[in-house]
Design a protein around this motif. Structure first.
Motif, mmCIF file in Angstrom:
data_model
loop_
_atom_site.group_PDB
_atom_site.id
_atom_site.type_symbol
_atom_site.label_atom_id
_atom_site.label_comp_id
_atom_site.label_asym_id
_atom_site.label_seq_id
_atom_site.Cartn_x
_atom_site.Cartn_y
_atom_site.Cartn_z
ATOM 1 N N THR A 1 2.761 1.698 -3.194
ATOM 2 C CA THR A 1 1.851 2.109 -4.261
ATOM 3 C C THR A 1 1.538 3.599 -4.147
ATOM 4 O O THR A 1 1.534 4.322 -5.150
ATOM 5 C CB THR A 1 0.556 1.265 -4.227
ATOM 6 N N GLN B 1 -7.775 0.040 -2.909
ATOM 7 C CA GLN B 1 -8.207 -1.355 -2.823
ATOM 8 C C GLN B 1 -7.373 -2.122 -1.795
ATOM 9 O O GLN B 1 -7.907 -2.880 -0.980
ATOM 10 C CB GLN B 1 -8.094 -2.005 -4.196
ATOM 11 N N TYR C 1 0.839 -1.209 0.000
ATOM 12 C CA TYR C 1 0.000 0.000 0.000
ATOM 13 C C TYR C 1 0.869 1.252 0.000
ATOM 14 O O TYR C 1 0.692 2.146 -0.837
ATOM 15 C CB TYR C 1 -0.944 0.007 1.212
ATOM 16 N N ASN D 1 2.632 -7.405 -5.889
ATOM 17 C CA ASN D 1 1.282 -7.964 -5.831
ATOM 18 C C ASN D 1 1.309 -9.474 -6.018
ATOM 19 O O ASN D 1 0.532 -10.203 -5.399
ATOM 20 C CB ASN D 1 0.362 -7.274 -6.835
ATOM 21 N N GLU E 1 3.985 -4.887 -9.733
ATOM 22 C CA GLU E 1 3.453 -6.153 -10.243
ATOM 23 C C GLU E 1 4.032 -7.317 -9.436
ATOM 24 O O GLU E 1 3.303 -8.199 -8.975
ATOM 25 C CB GLU E 1 3.782 -6.336 -11.728
ATOM 26 N N ASP F 1 -6.220 4.063 -7.383
ATOM 27 C CA ASP F 1 -7.275 3.039 -7.263
ATOM 28 C C ASP F 1 -6.739 1.784 -6.584
ATOM 29 O O ASP F 1 -7.393 1.216 -5.702
ATOM 30 C CB ASP F 1 -7.841 2.666 -8.639
ATOM 31 N N GLN F 2 -5.552 1.354 -6.998
ATOM 32 C CA GLN F 2 -4.986 0.138 -6.427
ATOM 33 C C GLN F 2 -4.646 0.325 -4.951
ATOM 34 O O GLN F 2 -4.896 -0.562 -4.126
ATOM 35 C CB GLN F 2 -3.763 -0.313 -7.219
ATOM 36 N N ARG G 1 -4.672 -6.798 -9.769
ATOM 37 C CA ARG G 1 -3.742 -5.661 -9.751
ATOM 38 C C ARG G 1 -2.465 -6.007 -10.507
ATOM 39 O O ARG G 1 -1.966 -5.206 -11.316
ATOM 40 C CB ARG G 1 -3.417 -5.251 -8.306
#
Length: 170
Positions: A45, A70, A42, A123, A120, A66-67, A159
């Motif tokens: 990001t 989430q 988080y 995640n 990437e 947005d990610q 994601r």
């Protein structure tokens, strides 16, 4: 005159459950690692959201925001699952730092495509964390954790997919 100081036992959380506590402890440990990694992803990001630049700025900036939202939304569900099974969850930034397996990125500049590729992989690391939780939950016969972790896995996979697609060459 010496006085004897009495130490009171630390109060325990008394959430009722019918699952064996040693199995739940393993599930809670795995959930707390996933939670620590989720907080790390988080924050990374958001870091990249704040510092992204270049010709795709708007698209990347919005996608990362947005990610991040989430991921943050998932953290509460993870922590509450730990509590529902009668265990203790994370308490501080230090606790997160001791448990997280996702590496921080404190670089003063990261190229936009490198940001996306790193997120990437992060995640995908969350997907691994969630699969470990699933395996332990099934061993403990903790059906609720086993079921809810599927949603978190799907969100992390989505994601990672979006980040992968954003880095492909036209």
């Amino acid at each position: 005159m010496t006085t004897k100081t009495e130490t009171k036992p630390e109060p325990k959380l008394a959430t009722p459950t019918d699952l064996p506590s040693n199995a739940l402890s393993s599930v809670a440990d795995a959930l707390n690692v996933a939670l620590a990694d989720s907080f790390a992803v988080y924050l990374k990001t958001k870091n990249f959201h704040w510092h992204v630049s270049g010709p795709h700025f708007r698209d990347y900036h919005l996608m990362l925001d947005d990610q991040a939202s989430q991921i943050l939304g998932t953290t509460d569900a993870i922590a509450e699952r730990v509590r529902k099974i009668g265990q203790t969850t994370l308490r501080s930034i230090g606790d997160i730092g001791r448990r997280q397996r996702v590496k921080d990125n404190d670089a003063p500049f990261v190229a936009p495509l490198d940001m996306l590729k790193e997120l990437e992989q992060d995640n995908r690391k969350l997907v691994e964390d969630f699969r470990e939780v699933k395996e332990l939950a099934e061993e403990a016969k903790d059906n609720a954790t086993s079921g809810i972790v599927d949603e978190w896995t799907d969100l992390a996979e989505e994601r990672a997919w979006f980040l992968f697609e954003a880095t492909r060459k036209a």
